[in-house]
Design an enzyme around this catalytic site. Structure first.
Site, PDB file in Angstrom:
ATOM      1  CB  CYS A   1       4.347  15.878  -9.162  1.00 24.16           C
ATOM      2  SG  CYS A   1       3.325  16.938 -10.200  1.00 24.16           S
TER       3      CYS A   1
ATOM      4  CG  ASN B   1      -6.137  -9.474  15.171  1.00 20.30           C
ATOM      5  OD1 ASN B   1      -6.558  -8.859  16.146  1.00 20.30           O
ATOM      6  ND2 ASN B   1      -6.265  -9.011  13.927  1.00 20.30           N
TER       7      ASN B   1
ATOM      8  CG  HIS C   1      -2.046  -1.007   1.091  1.00 15.97           C
ATOM      9  ND1 HIS C   1      -2.835  -1.381   2.150  1.00 15.97           N
ATOM     10  CD2 HIS C   1      -2.462  -1.752   0.034  1.00 15.97           C
ATOM     11  CE1 HIS C   1      -3.718  -2.306   1.735  1.00 15.97           C
ATOM     12  NE2 HIS C   1      -3.494  -2.556   0.463  1.00 15.97           N
TER      13      HIS C   1
HETATM   14  C1  BV8 Z   1      -7.695  -2.178  -5.825  1.00 13.50           C
HETATM   15  C2  BV8 Z   1      -3.271   3.319   2.167  1.00 13.50           C
HETATM   16  C3  BV8 Z   1      -7.683  -2.891  -8.101  1.00 13.50           C
HETATM   17  C4  BV8 Z   1      -3.620   4.736   2.368  1.00 13.50           C
HETATM   18  C5  BV8 Z   1      -5.182   1.811   2.230  1.00 13.50           C
HETATM   19  C6  BV8 Z   1     -11.682  -7.246  -4.188  1.00 13.50           C
HETATM   20  C7  BV8 Z   1     -10.519  -7.296  -4.957  1.00 13.50           C
HETATM   21  C8  BV8 Z   1      -9.830  -6.131  -5.238  1.00 13.50           C
HETATM   22  C9  BV8 Z   1     -10.283  -4.886  -4.732  1.00 13.50           C
HETATM   23  C10 BV8 Z   1     -11.421  -4.837  -3.972  1.00 13.50           C
HETATM   24  C11 BV8 Z   1     -12.123  -6.003  -3.701  1.00 13.50           C
HETATM   25  N1  BV8 Z   1     -13.197  -5.654  -2.941  1.00 13.50           N
HETATM   26  C12 BV8 Z   1     -13.192  -4.318  -2.728  1.00 13.50           C
HETATM   27  C13 BV8 Z   1     -12.138  -3.782  -3.341  1.00 13.50           C
HETATM   28  C14 BV8 Z   1     -11.822  -2.347  -3.346  1.00 13.50           C
HETATM   29  C15 BV8 Z   1     -10.940  -1.892  -2.183  1.00 13.50           C
HETATM   30  C16 BV8 Z   1     -11.285  -2.553  -0.877  1.00 13.50           C
HETATM   31  O1  BV8 Z   1     -10.669  -3.527  -0.496  1.00 13.50           O
HETATM   32  N2  BV8 Z   1     -12.245  -1.992  -0.169  1.00 13.50           N
HETATM   33  C17 BV8 Z   1     -12.608  -2.546   1.129  1.00 13.50           C
HETATM   34  C18 BV8 Z   1     -12.798  -1.408   2.135  1.00 13.50           C
HETATM   35  C19 BV8 Z   1     -13.841  -3.404   0.942  1.00 13.50           C
HETATM   36  N3  BV8 Z   1      -9.571  -2.142  -2.517  1.00 13.50           N
HETATM   37  C20 BV8 Z   1      -8.904  -1.222  -3.245  1.00 13.50           C
HETATM   38  O2  BV8 Z   1      -9.393  -0.206  -3.666  1.00 13.50           O
HETATM   39  C21 BV8 Z   1      -7.444  -1.540  -3.520  1.00 13.50           C
HETATM   40  N4  BV8 Z   1      -7.143  -1.383  -4.920  1.00 13.50           N
HETATM   41  O3  BV8 Z   1      -8.501  -2.998  -5.547  1.00 13.50           O
HETATM   42  O4  BV8 Z   1      -7.254  -1.950  -7.139  1.00 13.50           O
HETATM   43  C22 BV8 Z   1      -6.900  -4.161  -7.990  1.00 13.50           C
HETATM   44  C23 BV8 Z   1      -7.578  -5.393  -7.992  1.00 13.50           C
HETATM   45  C24 BV8 Z   1      -6.866  -6.567  -7.924  1.00 13.50           C
HETATM   46  C25 BV8 Z   1      -5.472  -6.538  -7.849  1.00 13.50           C
HETATM   47  C26 BV8 Z   1      -4.800  -5.305  -7.824  1.00 13.50           C
HETATM   48  C27 BV8 Z   1      -5.525  -4.111  -7.875  1.00 13.50           C
HETATM   49  C28 BV8 Z   1      -6.548  -0.560  -2.789  1.00 13.50           C
HETATM   50  C29 BV8 Z   1      -6.649  -0.796  -1.300  1.00 13.50           C
HETATM   51  C30 BV8 Z   1      -5.597   0.051  -0.572  1.00 13.50           C
HETATM   52  C31 BV8 Z   1      -6.268   1.173   0.167  1.00 13.50           C
HETATM   53  N5  BV8 Z   1      -5.273   1.879   0.941  1.00 13.50           N
HETATM   54  N6  BV8 Z   1      -4.265   2.519   2.869  1.00 13.50           N
HETATM   55  C32 BV8 Z   1      -3.535   5.108   3.816  1.00 13.50           C
HETATM   56  O5  BV8 Z   1      -2.926   4.383   4.635  1.00 13.50           O
HETATM   57  O6  BV8 Z   1      -4.094   6.175   4.111  1.00 13.50           O
HETATM   58  S1  BV8 Z   1      -6.202   0.816   3.117  1.00 13.50           S
HETATM   59  C33 BV8 Z   1      -5.873   0.776   4.776  1.00 13.50           C
HETATM   60  O7  BV8 Z   1      -6.477  -0.435   5.264  1.00 13.50           O
HETATM   61  C34 BV8 Z   1      -4.421   0.640   5.186  1.00 13.50           C
HETATM   62  O8  BV8 Z   1      -3.524   0.404   4.130  1.00 13.50           O
HETATM   63  C35 BV8 Z   1      -4.417  -0.583   6.053  1.00 13.50           C
HETATM   64  O9  BV8 Z   1      -3.223  -1.197   6.092  1.00 13.50           O
HETATM   65  C36 BV8 Z   1      -5.447  -1.372   5.365  1.00 13.50           C
HETATM   66  C37 BV8 Z   1      -5.919  -2.583   6.082  1.00 13.50           C
HETATM   67  O10 BV8 Z   1      -6.237  -2.222   7.400  1.00 13.50           O
HETATM   68  P1  BV8 Z   1      -5.454  -2.975   8.597  1.00 13.50           P
HETATM   69  O11 BV8 Z   1      -4.005  -2.758   8.401  1.00 13.50           O
HETATM   70  O12 BV8 Z   1      -5.937  -4.372   8.680  1.00 13.50           O
HETATM   71  O13 BV8 Z   1      -5.912  -2.111   9.841  1.00 13.50           O
HETATM   72  P2  BV8 Z   1      -7.309  -2.216  10.621  1.00 13.50           P
HETATM   73  O14 BV8 Z   1      -7.397  -1.034  11.504  1.00 13.50           O
HETATM   74  O15 BV8 Z   1      -8.405  -2.512   9.655  1.00 13.50           O
HETATM   75  O16 BV8 Z   1      -7.144  -3.521  11.527  1.00 13.50           O
HETATM   76  C38 BV8 Z   1      -6.177  -3.533  12.562  1.00 13.50           C
HETATM   77  C39 BV8 Z   1      -6.143  -4.944  13.096  1.00 13.50           C
HETATM   78  O17 BV8 Z   1      -5.106  -5.026  14.083  1.00 13.50           O
HETATM   79  C40 BV8 Z   1      -7.437  -5.354  13.805  1.00 13.50           C
HETATM   80  O18 BV8 Z   1      -7.791  -6.671  13.390  1.00 13.50           O
HETATM   81  C41 BV8 Z   1      -7.051  -5.369  15.299  1.00 13.50           C
HETATM   82  O19 BV8 Z   1      -7.746  -6.359  16.009  1.00 13.50           O
HETATM   83  C42 BV8 Z   1      -5.594  -5.704  15.203  1.00 13.50           C
HETATM   84  N7  BV8 Z   1      -4.786  -5.238  16.335  1.00 13.50           N
HETATM   85  C43 BV8 Z   1      -4.981  -4.154  17.122  1.00 13.50           C
HETATM   86  N8  BV8 Z   1      -3.974  -4.082  18.024  1.00 13.50           N
HETATM   87  C44 BV8 Z   1      -3.136  -5.137  17.768  1.00 13.50           C
HETATM   88  C45 BV8 Z   1      -3.650  -5.870  16.695  1.00 13.50           C
HETATM   89  N9  BV8 Z   1      -3.054  -6.966  16.204  1.00 13.50           N
HETATM   90  C46 BV8 Z   1      -1.913  -7.364  16.798  1.00 13.50           C
HETATM   91  N10 BV8 Z   1      -1.352  -6.704  17.843  1.00 13.50           N
HETATM   92  C47 BV8 Z   1      -1.932  -5.595  18.350  1.00 13.50           C
HETATM   93  N11 BV8 Z   1      -1.388  -4.958  19.388  1.00 13.50           N
END
Ligand code: BV8
Length: 256
Positions: free
Chosen positions: A136, A225, A128
């Site tokens: 740019c 997790n 990511h």
């Molecule tokens: C794309 C960067 C086409 C910016 C981010 C199916 C296939 C392909 C795409 C999709 C699909 N379905 C939907 C999509 C579209 C979309 C998507 O996934 N939407 C979701 C919301 C449904 N995906 C996209 O648009 C992607 N691009 O698909 O292009 C393509 C298709 C195929 C192949 C190639 C390309 C682009 C997605 C990237 C978006 N960018 N971030 C920024 O950071 O501002 S997303 C964002 O979420 C971050 O990158 C982050 O890393 C990511 C995932 O979140 P997590 O890291 O898991 O964080 P979260 O808070 O959710 O969870 C934290 C976890 O930690 C929890 O489980 C918690 O319990 C745990 N935790 C807490 N404390 C601890 C812990 N674990 C261990 N120890 C602890 N102490």
């Protein structure tokens, strides 16, 4: 599926996982925001996560950026500040030891904070992108880091070459993942014996598909997790605990 809780770093793991903690095992890892949480970097979807204040639609996509570049830029600047002020934690450090222990080891991260590299991980696949670089939107020229560091809050972040708007080098929703990095990540997931999915809610695709690809191609998949995730029911073993506790405890199980 095996399920173990980690209490006070007394680690209970399955005999199968224990048998895989040897140098010849090919290992792949996917990390998410949870791994940086114990360094003080807010996650995205936990109760005090980043998205609680903002929704992805508002900030982490090109449309939102072009509509309000200042707001989006300030949000990323705020996150850069957080990252500048924190340090890698014991979970990051343990993954460096893993990288040196296993013959084949691939670290794929969804995190954009650079903490794995600061801990000493040498080969990190940032699917990511990264907060730490900007470029740019028009000519794609990377912005010099000293220019970025001296930008004042009120300044417009513009390209020194063509005057276009600068954007963080992260992958926004709706944008493709960096091609070569994504290919390497998929290859590692499809060819490993042991896959760890650590600190990720597995809510964002296609990255969240990597543990499932590993499972489909025969790897033993372990989730670290404190909470259940969207893929918990599909994997082989859950180590329920924070990564900064579980990963160092796993180091004690490594067998040469
Ligand atoms: C794309 C960067 C086409 C910016 C981010 C199916 C296939 C392909 C795409 C999709 C699909 N379905 C939907 C999509 C579209 C979309 C998507 O996934 N939407 C979701 C919301 C449904 N995906 C996209 O648009 C992607 N691009 O698909 O292009 C393509 C298709 C195929 C192949 C190639 C390309 C682009 C997605 C990237 C978006 N960018 N971030 C920024 O950071 O501002 S997303 C964002 O979420 C971050 O990158 C982050 O890393 C990511 C995932 O979140 P997590 O890291 O898991 O964080 P979260 O808070 O959710 O969870 C934290 C976890 O930690 C929890 O489980 C918690 O319990 C745990 N935790 C807490 N404390 C601890 C812990 N674990 C261990 N120890 C602890 N102490």
């Amino acid at each position: 599926m095996e399920r173990f809780c980690v209490r006070f770093a007394r680690m209970e793991i399955s005999p199968r996982l224990k048998s895989l903690l040897v140098p010849s095992t090919r290992v792949a890892v996917l990390t998410g925001a949870g791994v940086s949480q114990e360094s003080g970097v807010p996650t995205f979807r936990d109760k005090d996560g980043l998205w609680q204040k903002f929704r992805p639609e508002e900030l982490a996509n090109m449309g939102a950026f072009l509509k309000n570049p200042k707001l989006v830029w300030e949000w990323y600047e705020h996150r850069r500040q957080i990252v500048r002020d924190v340090k890698p934690n014991a979970g990051h450090d343990a993954l460096v030891t893993f990288e040196n222990f296993f013959k084949e080891f691939t670290l794929v991260t969804q995190n954009v904070d650079g903490l794995h590299q600061r801990a000493g991980s040498r080969h990190v696949l940032e699917v990511h992108g990264t907060l730490l670089r900007s470029s740019c939107v028009d000519c794609r020229e990377p912005a010099p880091s000293e220019y970025l560091e001296n930008l004042k809050e009120s300044d417009r972040a513009v390209c020194l070459d063509c005057g276009g708007l600068l954007r963080p080098d992260v992958v926004w929703f709706g944008e493709d993942l960096p091609g070569r990095i994504w290919d390497l990540s998929q290859t590692a997931a499809a060819n490993c014996d042991l896959f760890f999915t650590i600190g990720t809610s597995a809510a964002v695709y296609p990255a969240a598909g990597l543990p499932l690809l590993a499972k489909e191609t025969g790897a033993y998949v372990v989730e670290i997790n404190p909470q259940q995730t969207e893929i918990s029911r599909l994997i082989d073993e859950q180590l329920r605990g924070p990564s900064a506790v579980v990963l160092p405890a796993l180091l004690k199980e490594l067998r040469r």
